[in-house]
Design a protein around this motif. Structure first.
Motif, PDB file in Angstrom:
ATOM      1  N   PRO A  18      -6.432 -10.123  -6.184  1.00 10.85           N
ATOM      2  CA  PRO A  18      -5.984  -9.377  -7.366  1.00 10.85           C
ATOM      3  C   PRO A  18      -6.655  -8.017  -7.521  1.00 10.85           C
ATOM      4  O   PRO A  18      -6.020  -7.050  -7.953  1.00 10.85           O
ATOM      5  CB  PRO A  18      -6.348 -10.313  -8.519  1.00 10.85           C
ATOM      6  N   ALA A  19      -7.932  -7.916  -7.153  1.00 12.10           N
ATOM      7  CA  ALA A  19      -8.630  -6.630  -7.253  1.00 12.10           C
ATOM      8  C   ALA A  19      -8.069  -5.633  -6.257  1.00 12.10           C
ATOM      9  O   ALA A  19      -7.906  -4.445  -6.572  1.00 12.10           O
ATOM     10  CB  ALA A  19     -10.131  -6.827  -7.008  1.00 12.10           C
ATOM     11  N   ILE A  20      -7.736  -6.105  -5.056  1.00 18.64           N
ATOM     12  CA  ILE A  20      -7.141  -5.221  -4.054  1.00 18.64           C
ATOM     13  C   ILE A  20      -5.762  -4.765  -4.508  1.00 18.64           C
ATOM     14  O   ILE A  20      -5.420  -3.577  -4.430  1.00 18.64           O
ATOM     15  CB  ILE A  20      -7.080  -5.924  -2.683  1.00 18.64           C
ATOM     16  N   VAL A  21      -4.952  -5.696  -5.007  1.00 14.47           N
ATOM     17  CA  VAL A  21      -3.612  -5.351  -5.501  1.00 14.47           C
ATOM     18  C   VAL A  21      -3.707  -4.308  -6.608  1.00 14.47           C
ATOM     19  O   VAL A  21      -2.990  -3.294  -6.601  1.00 14.47           O
ATOM     20  CB  VAL A  21      -2.887  -6.619  -6.003  1.00 14.47           C
ATOM     21  N   LYS A  22      -4.587  -4.542  -7.557  1.00 12.83           N
ATOM     22  CA  LYS A  22      -4.740  -3.634  -8.702  1.00 12.83           C
ATOM     23  C   LYS A  22      -5.139  -2.226  -8.263  1.00 12.83           C
ATOM     24  O   LYS A  22      -4.569  -1.232  -8.728  1.00 12.83           O
ATOM     25  CB  LYS A  22      -5.782  -4.188  -9.666  1.00 12.83           C
ATOM     26  N   GLU A  23      -6.106  -2.139  -7.358  1.00 11.59           N
ATOM     27  CA  GLU A  23      -6.589  -0.827  -6.934  1.00 11.59           C
ATOM     28  C   GLU A  23      -5.586  -0.108  -6.039  1.00 11.59           C
ATOM     29  O   GLU A  23      -5.493   1.123  -6.076  1.00 11.59           O
ATOM     30  CB  GLU A  23      -7.941  -0.964  -6.229  1.00 11.59           C
ATOM     31  N   LEU A  24      -4.822  -0.847  -5.245  1.00 10.98           N
ATOM     32  CA  LEU A  24      -3.778  -0.215  -4.438  1.00 10.98           C
ATOM     33  C   LEU A  24      -2.705   0.404  -5.328  1.00 10.98           C
ATOM     34  O   LEU A  24      -2.245   1.523  -5.079  1.00 10.98           O
ATOM     35  CB  LEU A  24      -3.145  -1.243  -3.492  1.00 10.98           C
ATOM     36  N   ILE A  25      -2.304  -0.319  -6.363  1.00  9.65           N
ATOM     37  CA  ILE A  25      -1.296   0.207  -7.290  1.00  9.65           C
ATOM     38  C   ILE A  25      -1.849   1.417  -8.035  1.00  9.65           C
ATOM     39  O   ILE A  25      -1.165   2.435  -8.204  1.00  9.65           O
ATOM     40  CB  ILE A  25      -0.838  -0.893  -8.263  1.00  9.65           C
ATOM     41  N   ALA A  26      -3.117   1.326  -8.456  1.00 10.88           N
ATOM     42  CA  ALA A  26      -3.745   2.453  -9.155  1.00 10.88           C
ATOM     43  C   ALA A  26      -3.804   3.694  -8.265  1.00 10.88           C
ATOM     44  O   ALA A  26      -3.761   4.831  -8.757  1.00 10.88           O
ATOM     45  CB  ALA A  26      -5.148   2.067  -9.614  1.00 10.88           C
ATOM     46  N   ALA A  27      -3.893   3.477  -6.943  1.00  8.22           N
ATOM     47  CA  ALA A  27      -3.965   4.592  -5.995  1.00  8.22           C
ATOM     48  C   ALA A  27      -2.587   5.140  -5.633  1.00  8.22           C
ATOM     49  O   ALA A  27      -2.478   6.093  -4.857  1.00  8.22           O
ATOM     50  CB  ALA A  27      -4.694   4.154  -4.728  1.00  8.22           C
ATOM     51  N   GLY A  28      -1.511   4.528  -6.182  1.00  2.90           N
ATOM     52  CA  GLY A  28      -0.168   5.049  -5.979  1.00  2.90           C
ATOM     53  C   GLY A  28       0.650   4.380  -4.903  1.00  2.90           C
ATOM     54  O   GLY A  28       1.763   4.839  -4.595  1.00  2.90           O
ATOM     55  N   PHE A  29       0.162   3.285  -4.333  1.00  2.00           N
ATOM     56  CA  PHE A  29       0.934   2.569  -3.315  1.00  2.00           C
ATOM     57  C   PHE A  29       1.945   1.627  -3.963  1.00  2.00           C
ATOM     58  O   PHE A  29       1.733   1.138  -5.072  1.00  2.00           O
ATOM     59  CB  PHE A  29      -0.003   1.756  -2.415  1.00  2.00           C
ATOM     60  N   THR A  30       3.043   1.394  -3.262  1.00  2.00           N
ATOM     61  CA  THR A  30       4.022   0.389  -3.681  1.00  2.00           C
ATOM     62  C   THR A  30       3.603  -0.931  -3.046  1.00  2.00           C
ATOM     63  O   THR A  30       3.536  -1.045  -1.822  1.00  2.00           O
ATOM     64  CB  THR A  30       5.434   0.769  -3.211  1.00  2.00           C
TER      65      THR A  30
END
Length: 304
Positions: A18-30
């Motif tokens: 979940p932390a990886i998912v959250k930070e990837l989305i915050a960084a602009g990735f789909t």
């Protein structure tokens, strides 16, 4: 130049996912989170997150799920490490550009020939397999990431060696050896940093850390913030090593816990990640404040 915009996270519902998912989305990735068929795991409602169920053991299921994805981040549990070779083959077939295997802990490239390396042999072989596939398939690449102990999660479950409830601590040897450790969000940001710098991170094994504290430093800050003196139990790394070898000889893989304490805390072991060994600057993830992390945790559990 390689461009990565879409990311599939395989096994993203565990402690780290979940932390990886959250930070990837915050960084602009789909981001698409892929969970095992039959799993009852849920994800927090995050704008931009798609969740799909796949058969981890099926090449066809994984290839279909990876189609259209620029990168795959594997966060499968250690017990399921073996499924990654199927996932790697499926990623190559689907045209995935970057595969990040489920490392996120001990630097497995340094464990070969050691007892802890026998326990982590599955992870070692996955990175070897990735390297082979990258050499055979133009446009496919990988990045390994070592993060050390999960610090904020470890405080909660006791793996850092401090028990706030009982006001106790366990220290190996002198307690002065610095060790590599990372907060979960830091790891997520480091993964995003890899994918934001795909050319610079291609086919490399990197190491990151939120900080490199000693056990004595952690206990000292906790005692200062709480105003409480902790009861300290001291262990010798040579005793832990012997206990680990005895367990491993019986096929008891709980030996990993003994070897891990030695790996991190034995005097002179030298596994902190600092200077040229650290990829923090490359990945755009600065070191964090140990005292502030401990203060936030102690506040959350009502210790201060």
């Amino acid at each position: 130049m390689v461009s990565i915009k879409t990311v599939a996270v395989l096994g993203g519902s565990g402690n780290l996912g979940p932390a990886i998912v959250k930070e990837l989305i915050a960084a602009g990735f789909t981001v698409t989170a892929l969970t095992r068929e039959g799993s009852t795991s849920t994800f927090p409602e995050i704008d931009g997150l798609t969740v799909k169920k796949v058969d981890y053991t099926s090449f066809d299921s994984l290839r279909d799920a990876f189609t259209g994805q620029d990168a795959v981040v594997s966060v499968v549990a250690t017990a399921a490490i073996g499924v990654q070779n199927v996932a790697i083959d499926a990623a190559v077939a689907a045209g995935v550009k970057r595969f990040i295997p489920s490392e996120f802990g001990v630097n497995t490239r340094k464990t070969q020939g050691l007892p802890i390396g026998k326990i982590l042999a599955g992870k070692v072989s996955v990175v070897d397999y990735l390297d082979e596939k990258a050499k055979q398939n133009e446009g496919f690449s990988w990045t390994g990431l070592s993060t050390g102990l999960f610090f904020d999660w470890g405080l909660k479950v006791g793996s850092i060696g401090v028990n706030v409830k009982d006001k106790t601590a366990t220290i190996v040897d002198s307690g002065n050896e610095k060790f590599q450790t990372s907060n979960l969000a830091h790891i997520g940001r480091a993964v995003a940093g890899i994918l934001k710098h795909p050319d610079e991170t291609a086919n490399k094994y990197l190491a990151t850390a939120s900080f490199n504290p000693s056990q004595n430093e952690i206990v000292g800050i906790v005692e200062e913030l709480t105003g409480e003196k902790y009861n300290v139990t001291r262990l010798k790394s040579e005793d832990l090593w012997k206990a680990g070898e005895e367990k491993l000889a019986r096929g008891d893989f709980r030996a990993f816990g003994d070897f891990l304490k030695v790996w991190n805390h034995a005097d002179g072991i030298g596994h902190a990640v600092e200077g040229s060994e650290s990829a923090n600057e490359l990945l755009g993830v600065p070191y964090e404040d140990l005292r502030e992390t401990l203060k936030a945790y102690l506040t959350r559990v009502g210790a201060i």
